[in-house]
Design an enzyme around this catalytic site. Structure first.
Site, short mmCIF file in Angstrom:
data_model
loop_
_atom_site.label_atom_id
_atom_site.label_comp_id
_atom_site.label_asym_id
_atom_site.label_seq_id
_atom_site.Cartn_x
_atom_site.Cartn_y
_atom_site.Cartn_z
N GLU A 179 1.15 8.53 42.22
CA GLU A 179 1.26 7.72 43.40
C GLU A 179 1.95 6.11 42.83
O GLU A 179 1.19 5.85 41.92
CB GLU A 179 0.19 7.60 44.04
CG GLU A 179 0.01 6.44 45.39
CD GLU A 179 -1.58 6.19 45.88
OE1 GLU A 179 -2.08 6.08 44.87
OE2 GLU A 179 -1.60 5.68 46.65
N ASN A 217 3.92 3.76 51.81
CA ASN A 217 3.63 4.31 50.47
C ASN A 217 4.12 5.77 50.56
O ASN A 217 3.48 6.79 51.21
CB ASN A 217 1.98 4.21 50.41
CG ASN A 217 1.57 4.73 49.04
OD1 ASN A 217 2.23 5.52 48.34
ND2 ASN A 217 0.21 4.39 48.66
N LYS A 237 2.73 8.45 53.23
CA LYS A 237 1.03 8.50 53.24
C LYS A 237 0.50 8.07 54.52
O LYS A 237 0.84 6.89 55.19
CB LYS A 237 0.47 7.60 52.15
CG LYS A 237 -0.91 7.53 51.91
CD LYS A 237 -1.27 6.71 50.58
CE LYS A 237 -2.86 6.74 50.57
NZ LYS A 237 -3.17 5.95 49.32
N GLU A 287 -4.40 -1.47 50.97
CA GLU A 287 -3.24 -0.73 51.27
C GLU A 287 -3.08 -1.00 52.76
O GLU A 287 -1.91 -0.74 53.23
CB GLU A 287 -3.72 0.72 51.07
CG GLU A 287 -3.77 1.08 49.70
CD GLU A 287 -3.36 2.60 49.40
OE1 GLU A 287 -2.56 3.10 49.82
OE2 GLU A 287 -4.10 3.12 48.54
N CYS A 294 -2.75 10.57 47.20
CA CYS A 294 -3.90 9.99 47.02
C CYS A 294 -4.89 10.34 48.02
O CYS A 294 -5.62 11.24 48.14
CB CYS A 294 -3.86 8.38 46.62
SG CYS A 294 -5.46 7.88 45.84
N ASN A 352 -4.20 7.24 42.72
CA ASN A 352 -4.67 5.81 42.00
C ASN A 352 -6.25 5.71 42.49
O ASN A 352 -6.34 5.21 43.62
CB ASN A 352 -4.07 4.66 42.25
CG ASN A 352 -2.57 4.52 41.62
OD1 ASN A 352 -2.47 3.57 40.66
ND2 ASN A 352 -1.69 5.23 42.10
N1 CDV Z 1 -4.88 4.95 46.45
C1 CDV Z 1 -5.77 5.50 46.99
O1 CDV Z 1 -5.60 6.03 48.13
N2 CDV Z 1 -7.22 5.45 46.50
C2 CDV Z 1 -8.36 5.98 47.21
C3 CDV Z 1 -9.52 5.09 46.88
C4 CDV Z 1 -9.48 3.63 47.44
C5 CDV Z 1 -10.94 5.53 47.58
C6 CDV Z 1 -8.69 7.21 47.00
O2 CDV Z 1 -8.81 8.30 47.82
O3 CDV Z 1 -8.87 7.87 45.80
#
Ligand code: CDV
Length: 312
Positions: A47, A110, A127, A146, A172, A197
């Protein structure tokens, strides 16, 4: 008959705030070449793979914020990835921050793309599940903004033909939501690719933070098994500008078993020979949706709207 897709997850160590796009793309190219050297036809990057994870900071200067986004793809900075992919005959998934101007209005997403072995973009995903906040939260070492810097994706969860199978993408936080996999499972997805991430300490509850890596795998393994699909989960990890992020990138079979896992928190390529027919074993038995899934008995309102009615 096997439909074997040799696949890499190219885990990425930290990207410093001052690292240039050219340096970062150079790291991605190196991993792409390593993946090809190991016989891969597809490499899954992470990501927001082109910059540091900027949503950890409140950025008020618009020009500075814009500098983290790509306004076109390929861009001058990312063209070498497309050129090398074409030369090597390898496809890739790439996550990045996308900035579009529509009717004079800036829209930020994203985003991830899937690029085939001829360097053509065959799918774009934005996303849907954006974690964190839109306003800075007091008392935090790092923010997670975000919701401020992106709007929820407007493309759904497309599943496309490519690499000899049915390919889907997520990003993510999407991996924690069963809907992500199920929406693609209902489109007969055979491989879900996703980058993440995941900072430790995000929740602020020590007991939950210590389960970060467990929950990472739990959600992806469950999604894989319940939808009989391969899942390739690629981390950005390590200590990035003081924020520590989890690694343990994985390639997961439709059985839910992890077949390859990263062991460092640095740039690291892991690979697996993924038989895209393996999911059939489950799709034709325990997860034969047509035979056993019963949405008509889940309650009408849930089926029509996705909403659970309040109890009166
Ligand atoms: N980049 C993300 O989406 N991170 C989220 C954290 C913040 C909980 C994740 O679900 O990994």
């Amino acid at each position: 008959m096997m439909r074997k897709l040799i696949t890499a997850a190219a885990q990425m160590g930290p990207i410093a705030k001052l690292e240039t796009r050219a340096d970062t793309v150079g790291r991605l190219l190196e991993m792409m070449r390593e993946a090809k050297g190991r016989g891969c036809e597809l490499v899954v990057f992470t990501e927001l793979a082109l910059t540091t994870f900027f949503p950890r900071w409140m950025i008020e200067d618009e020009a500075e914020l814009d500098s983290y986004y790509e306004t076109e793809m390929p861009s001058a900075a990312t063209q070498p990835l497309f050129d090398e992919a074409k030369k090597l005959g390898i496809g890739f998934y790439l996550g990045y921050a996308e900035l579009r101007v529509e009717n004079g209005v800036k829209r930020r997403f994203n985003t991830s793309i899937l690029v085939n072995q001829k360097a053509q973009i065959i799918s774009t995903y934005r996303k849907v599940h954006l974690p964190g906040h839109s306003e800075p939260q007091p008392g935090r070492d790092f923010q997670h903004l975000e919701k401020r810097y992106f709007e929820p994706g407007d493309l759904g969860f497309p599943v496309v033909k490519g690499f000899g199978g049915n390919m889907g993408m997520a990003i993510c936080n999407d991996r924690r939501w069963p809907e992500t996999y199920r929406v693609m499972g209902l489109q007969d997805v055979e491989m879900v690719m996703l980058g993440y991430n995941t900072p430790f300490g995000h929740v602020g509850e020590q007991a939950m933070d210590s389960l970060t890596l467990f929950h990472n795998h739990l959600s992806m393994q469950a999604g894989a098994y319940q939808n009989a699909t391969w899942v390739v989960g690629t981390a950005k990890c390590g200590n990035e500008e003081g924020s520590k992020m989890g690694g343990q990138s994985v390639i997961i079979a439709p059985s839910g078993e992890i077949v390859a896992q990263a062991v460092t928190v640095e740039d690291e390529v892991i690979t697996a020979a993924c038989d895209l027919d393996l999911g059939k074993r489950y799709k034709e038995t325990v997860f034969d949706f047509a035979a056993h899934r019963r949405p008509e008995h889940y309650g009408l309102i849930v089926e029509r709207t996705g909403a659970i009615p309040p109890k009166s």
